[in-house]
Structures are given as structure tokens and as C-alpha cells.
Design an enzyme around this catalytic site. Structure first.
Site, PDB file in Angstrom:
ATOM      1  N   GLU A 112       1.220  23.855 -35.333  1.00  0.00           N
ATOM      2  CA  GLU A 112       0.725  24.346 -36.624  1.00  0.00           C
ATOM      3  C   GLU A 112       0.671  25.877 -36.651  1.00  0.00           C
ATOM      4  O   GLU A 112       0.915  26.500 -37.692  1.00  0.00           O
ATOM      5  CB  GLU A 112      -0.646  23.739 -36.911  1.00  0.00           C
ATOM      6  CG  GLU A 112      -0.551  22.245 -37.262  1.00  0.00           C
ATOM      7  CD  GLU A 112      -1.897  21.612 -37.508  1.00  0.00           C
ATOM      8  OE1 GLU A 112      -2.188  21.275 -38.664  1.00  0.00           O
ATOM      9  OE2 GLU A 112      -2.660  21.462 -36.544  1.00  0.00           O
ATOM     10  N   GLU A 134      -1.296  14.022 -33.401  1.00  0.00           N
ATOM     11  CA  GLU A 134      -2.701  13.691 -33.646  1.00  0.00           C
ATOM     12  C   GLU A 134      -2.906  12.237 -34.070  1.00  0.00           C
ATOM     13  O   GLU A 134      -3.918  11.625 -33.736  1.00  0.00           O
ATOM     14  CB  GLU A 134      -3.276  14.612 -34.731  1.00  0.00           C
ATOM     15  CG  GLU A 134      -3.537  16.031 -34.278  1.00  0.00           C
ATOM     16  CD  GLU A 134      -2.343  16.954 -34.478  1.00  0.00           C
ATOM     17  OE1 GLU A 134      -2.522  18.168 -34.422  1.00  0.00           O
ATOM     18  OE2 GLU A 134      -1.217  16.433 -34.695  1.00  0.00           O
TER      19      GLU A 134
END
Length: 706
Positions: A112, A134
């Protein structure tokens, strides 16, 4: 934690180095340090551009789960994820160009950071992984991953990375458009500097911050993406049965967030993350899939005072499917393998099993021919027990027959080194009984591998009454050497995994005998999140195999054998109807060559339906709670630890991870509720639903397993 350097060309380098952790992670301290460094670079007028890189082998591994697992409410969640989301948005709107120089794996929050940078250069190393995993622990990317990746590569291409946790090496990431350049490691920083020095002013403006931005592949409202969302929603529900909220939350983030501006999308992402972070299913998955699994893989329970054992050469006795699979696993791990069987043809056939697997990997481009040849070269087919003389470990993988096992044990021990370990790959026969023929029971251990051995990650290390702690420690070392996850269990019939798992198919057959609709049984199994509905699973395992295990138990226990409710179903299926399972083409299901399996219509005739059918919830409780009760009995008897019981249930038979494992389910349901339900069921089925004393004691003292 973030080293800051500014050179004469006005280029700042922010180097991640979280020295107090094994790898770079995003936690309160490192996020604060990164925020300070970014703000410093942005506010300094002498800084023309910024490089973000790492001095550790990895770039950034992702969020610190110690922080996430302690989140208890929405406010805590926002405090956890909000700061990094905000600094990344600040970074990408700063009007100064940021380039990510990715020297190692960038996963989760690490990727990210890269997505927020204006340019991404990654080192040309196939071991580097980039992805947003995730979802595999019940979370979603909370620092803009659900918003930036679809805007960067399109919704269709982004969803597999978000919903499946797919990872890519540098070449695949470049092909997908996740990174902008792949360069030799030695040129990583110089190429990052070169890009910054030549980048035009508009390079510091993200595409989605421009008025003319268009989604690659179409906006969420266009026909193509709309079809993707409809298809993904249906497939997701079929796969998860609504038990795993992370995938649904991710899909909502992408669908809702990509219809508004990115700042609004980031707020949507934060809210969805908060919902997940406080959910019990996410807490369960983080515990069992990360903390417990890591403890098992680092051999946290290994006897401490035993030196680590190295292995160079092992032997497998029996070249059937299990033995052949073990030979392939060991040779793939770089070990020399003696593969022994009663005939040369049988031993060669076992080697050919591994050869076929390797050929498939070559065809798919996963390995080259030299790796295939080297791996096969380490397997030595033989019929001669003298070839065991220099082996460090001998694993017996012959039929579940005491006489045969005793014979190969005697022959093997006569040829083995004194310090070598003898392991029996039995799935049900107690190790203490098998070890009675051994001349050195201290070096005799059970190693129960699961079939197919080349795919199943679990191995039960079984401690017999005479097995030494040294042997247990070295068996654990071997399990990790061949990349298996081990659990340690004490000796008893069927050990732990088979004993607890058996409750699932046994309860299904018991209900079938009671007249419960088989469709109801199967649908309840699916809804519960088990990998397969129970009657279909029995067919896969083999009805005949369970029948033979029952016959063996009867023979072993003699007059003390207590008939089980499922026995009559097994006897009828094998002896009366000749329906042995999928391999025979007929079991609880029919398997037509030209279509999908269908429940055998004869089930209605031979197991008549009861007039009153139970609810789906009751069938669900019986299928699932029976497994947890048996696991609790095993813990109460000292057969297995709490951690190993949960790990074994996930890896051994696919117990749902959202429940946290077979004992995690008890905590999730609540012990008082579990006891109430089981006491009710025990009024009719005391042999299966009697609550073990360990659970009553825990309830009385208010304790839980986790």
C-alpha cells in the site's frame, strides 16, 4: 525506524529499518516515524523528490498483528488504521514525486505504501512477493489498497489480489501494472534517482486526482464491471457460505468506494476495516493462522535441551501412494531417499509417482528439467534392507496391518544405524503396541502423515510410552526439514486428528440411520464451512476404508468393543449394497461418467426418512459440536495441547478457520451455550454428547481455551 538522508541533488531517501522487530512492520511507532519523515520531506523546499526504500531484506512486511489483535472497538480501529491511511494520502497529494524502490517483498501495508507512491521500481528477484494478503487472516487492506489498486489496474484485475490474497513476483507484478519497472538489484537506487531527476511535474499527480480520470477496464457502473460484481458476489457466497466477512467487506469497499472520489472511498475502507477488526471471526483467524501457526512451525514445543538434528538420507518402507508421496516430499526437500518395497517393479512405480508430479511442474513452468532430474536422482528404488544402513530416519508406510508392520520393523532395525530413528506412519494403530517388536523403543516414534502426502501440510508426531524426548525433538526437526507443520500427540487409538475428525462423518451416518434427509445433512455441512459435505467426504476417503477401520477396532478390542451408531450404516453400505466410495464409482453418491455426482436414490429406500426432520441448525450443531467435544476429551486426557488441537483441525481436516479451530469453536459459541446444547443432545445420544469434565470445570471457573 526511518533513516532520512538528503543529497546534493535535493533527493531525500527514506529508508525503513524497524530494528526492534524481526522485519519491517507497520505499528504505532513506525507509522509515527514514517509520518514525521514524510512531513519533513514535504515541508522542506529544498527537497525535489523522495525515494522510499528499506535496509532490511524485505521492503515492508505489513501491519503489526500485535496491534490489530488488541483492537476492541471502532475508535481503537480508527486510531490503528487512520494514521497510515492519512499519511499515504498526504504523500500522494504533496505535489512532490515519491518513488518506491522495492528491494524485497512488499505485502499488505508494504504494498500500500508503494501504491501511494507516484512510481514503483522493484528489484529483479523472483523470490520477492508483492500482494495484499490481509483477506487470508480475515482483514482487508486498510491503507488504501482497496481503492488504489482498482483505480490503477482495473477492477477485474484487482479483485483476485484483494479477494484471494494473490501474490505476484516482480515480473508478474510488472505485467499486471502494479509496478512500473523491474531492474537489477544493484541498479535499484540509481534508477529511482534517475526517474526523480527526469520526472515532469505532472508525474507527482495521481491519475485519480485528475479531472479526466477513467477506470481501466470501465467504471463500476459500466456493463463489464457490473457483471464482474454480480458474478463475484454469487461465487463468494457459494464459497464462503457467508462465514468469512472479509471478502464481503472487500467487495463492498471496491463497489461502493470506486463510485465516489478516492477520499470518500478511503473513508468507506476505514469503516469496513473497523467492522472486521472487532469481529470474532477475524480475532480467531489472526490467532490460529498467524500466532498459533507460527509457534507450531518454529517448533515452540520442541524439547529445549536436545541439539538440532540434521538429516541427509532417509528411507521409506512401502512404495504405495503414501510411501511414494513421502519419497517425493523428502527428495524435493533435498534429501536422499531409499524407497523400498517387496518388488523392484513396485519400488520403481513409487518413484514414477513423484516423476509424474515433477513432469507436471515442468510443463507449467514452475521448475526446469535440471531441477526435475536432480530431484528424481535423489530417489533410490530398492528391495534390499541393507540399503538402510546409512539412513538417518526410516519411515514405515506399509498397510495398516500389525503383522506386516512388525515384520518390516524387525527387518529394518536389523539394518539400521543405532542412532537412526524408526517412525511408523500409522493412522490408527497405537504406537505402544507397534513398538513392542522393537529392540529400541526409545527410538521408535509415530509420524502420521495425511494423504496425499505431497499436498497435506500436517504431520502428527506420536509419542509412545517408550519414545524418548530426544526422538520427539528430532522427529520435529525432520518435519520442518520437509516443510511440514508438526503437532505432538500422545498415544491412543486413532491418536488425535482421526479421532476428532471422525465425529464429522460418523455423525452424518448416524443421522442418516435416524432418517434425517441426506440433502439436509449435506447442506448443513456446507453451511458450516467444512471443506466438503460429510457423505461426499466419506465417499472420497472411502466407505470401505472406514468399514475396515471399524472391523480392525472390533478385532482389537474384542468383547470390550462398544458398537457405534454409524456401524450399521457402514456394514450395510459395504456388505449389503457393495457401495465402497468414489473410487468404486458408487457410494453415498453415484458418479456418472458424463455428469456431476448425485446422492444415491437408494438412500431413501434403505434409510427411510423420519416423519419429523430436525432443523438445519440442529444438524449443524451435531456435525460441528461432536468434533469439538471429542477434541476437548483429547485435551482432558492429555493426548494433545490446546494449540496443537486447533492447528491439527485446520491442517488435518479443514476445520473452518473463522471459528479458530475445533476448540476455538467452543470459545466462539460460548461454553455455557455449548454445554446447554450438548446436554440436550445427550438425553438421546449419551455416548456421543456427554460433556467431558474438562468443559464443566472450565465453565464453573469461567475459563476459556484462548
Amino acid at each position: 525506524m526511518i533513516d532520512y538522508q538528503l543529497d546534493a541533488d535535493g533527493l531525500a531517501t527514506l529508508t525503513w529499518n524497524v530494528a526492534d522487530r524481526p522485519m519491517n512492520v507497520l505499528n504505532q511507532a513506525s507509522i509515527a516515524a514514517f509520518t514525521k519523515a514524510v512531513e519533513r520531506a514535504i515541508s522542506d523546499p529544498s527537497v525535489k523528490g523522495v525515494i522510499v526504500t528499506s535496509s532490511r531484506p524485505e521492503f515492508v512486511a505489513g501491519g503489526d498483528l500485535d496491534l490489530i489483535r488488541n483492537i476492541r472497538d471502532v475508535a481503537q480501529s480508527m486510531d490503528c488504521s487512520g494514521p497510515v491511511s492519512r499519511i499515504l494520502r498526504r504523500l500522494e497529494t504533496s505535489k512532490k514525486p515519491f518513488v518506491a524502490a522495492v528491494n524485497g517483498s512488499a505485502l499488505g501495508g508494504g504494498l500500500e505504501i508503494c501504491l501511494a507512491c507516484h512510481y514503483r521500481i522493484v528489484a529483479d528477484d523472483p523470490n520477492i512477493q508483492l500482494g495484499l494478503p490481509e483477506v487470508t487472516i480475515g482483514l482487508l487492506p486498510a491503507a488504501g489498497g482497496t481503492q488504489r489498486l482498482p483505480r490503477m489496474i482495473g477492477i477485474k484485475k484487482a479483485l483476485p489480489y484483494l479477494l484471494e490474497g494473490r501474490k505476484a513476483d516482480p515480473a508478474k507484478a510488472f505485467e499486471a501494472g502494479i509496478v512500473d519497472a523491474v531492474v537489477p538489484s544493484s541498479e535499484l537506487l540509481s534508477r529511482a534517482r534517475a526517474w526523480l531527476l527526469s520526472a515532469p511535474a505532472e508525474a507527482a499527480i495521481k491519475p485519480w486526482d485528475r479531472k479526466d480520470f477513467r477506470f481501466p477496464g470501465g467504471s463500476p457502473q459500466s456493463p463489464g464491471p457490473i457483471q464482474i460484481f454480480f458474478g463475484a458476489s454469487g461465487a463468494l457466497l457459494a464459497k464462503t457460505q457467508g462465514n468469512y466477512p472479509a471478502q464481503e467487506a472487500i467487495l463492498a469497499c471496491v463497489y461502493d468506494g470506486c463510485q465516489v472520489d478516492i477520499d470518500s472511498g478511503l473513508k468507506i475502507e476505514q469503516r469496513q476495516f473497523a467492522r472486521l477488526a472487532i469481529s470474532q471471526s477475524t480475532k480467531n483467524m489472526i490467532r490460529v493462522l498467524f500466532y498459533d501457526m507460527n509457534d507450531a512451525n518454529r517448533l515452540a514445543g520442541r524439547p529445549k535441551d536436545v541439539p538440532k538434528r540434521s538429516f541427509k538420507k532417509v528411507a521409506i518402507l512401502g512404495a504405495g501412494m503414501m510411501g511414494a508421496g513421502l519419497a517425493h516430499v523428502a527428495s524435493t526437500a533435498g534429501l536422499e531417499v531409499v524407497l523400498l518395497d517387496v518388488s523392484g517393479d513396485a519400488a520403481e512405480k513409487g518413484k514414477a509417482y513423484g516423476a509424474a508430479i515433477l513432469e507436471g511442474q515442468v510443463a507449467r513452468g514452475r521448475i526446469d528439467e535440471s531441477v526435475r532430474d536432480a530431484t528424481l536422482g535423489r530417489v533410490i528404488p530398492t528391495t534390499n534392507y541393507s540399503d538402510l544402513a546409512d539412513c538417518d530416519l526410516v519411515i514405515e508406510a506399509v498397510f495398516e496391518d500389525r503383522a506386516i508392520k512388525a515384520e518390516v520393523t524387525r527387518k529394518a532395525e536389523a539394518a539400521m544405524r543405532v542412532d537412526a530413528i524408526f517412525a511408523s506412519n500409522t493412522s490408527t494403530l497405537p504406537i505402544g503396541g507397534l513398538a513392542t517388536v522393537s529392540k529400541r523403543p526409545a527410538r521408535f516414534v509415530g509420524m502420521h502423515f495425511f494423504s496425499p502426502a505431497e499436498k497435506m501440510p500436517l504431520v502428527e508426531i506420536i509419542r509412545g510410552a517408550g519414545t524418548s524426548e530426544e526422538t520427539i525433538a528430532e522427529a520435529l526437526d525432520f518435519a520442518r526439514r520437509i516443510r511440514k507443520t508438526p503437532i505432538v500427540v500422545n498415544d491412543c487409538p486413532s491418536f488425535y486428528a482421526n479421532r476428532a475428525f471422525a465425529m464429522y462423518p460418523y455423525e452424518a451416518m448416524t443421522m442418516l440411520a435416524e432418517g434425517v434427509n441426506p440433502n439436509l445433512i449435506e447442506n448443513a455441512g456446507r453451511k458450516a464451512g467444512m471443506p466438503m459435505p460429510p457423505l461426499a467426504l466419506i465417499d472420497e476417503v472411502s466407505v470401505e476404508l472406514l468399514y475396515k477401520a471399524m472391523k480392525q477396532a472390533r478385532a482389537d478390542q474384542g468383547s470390550s468393543y462398544c458398537a457405534q451408531p454409524q456401524d450399521a450404516v457402514l456394514i450395510a453400505m459395504v456388505e449389503q449394497f457393495g457401495r465402497l466410495g468414489r473410487k468404486a464409482g458408487r457410494g453415498f453418491y453415484d458418479y456418472p461418467s458424463d455428469g456431476e455426482r448425485k446422492l444415491w436414490t437408494g438412500l431413501t429406500e434403505h434409510f427411510p426418512r423420519a416423519e419429523k426432520q430436525p432443523s438445519v441448525e440442529e444438524v449443524h450443531e451435531r456435525l460441528m459440536y461432536s468434533q469439538s467435544l471429542e477434541a476437548a476429551r483429547c485435551v482432558g486426557e492429555g493426548i494433545v495441547s490446546v494449540r496443537d488441537a486447533d492447528i491439527g483441525s485446520l491442517l488435518g481436516w479443514g476445520f473452518p478457520s473463522f471459528l479458530g479451530g475445533v476448540l476455538g469453536q467452543i470459545d466462539t459459541v460460548g461454553l455455557p451455550q455449548m454445554i446447554t446444547v450438548c446436554d440436550r443432545l445427550a438425553q438421546h445420544m449419551p455416548e456421543r454428547y456427554a460433556v467431558p469434565q474438562i468443559l464443566r470445570d472450565m465453565a464453573a471457573s469461567g475459563r476459556t481455551f484462548h
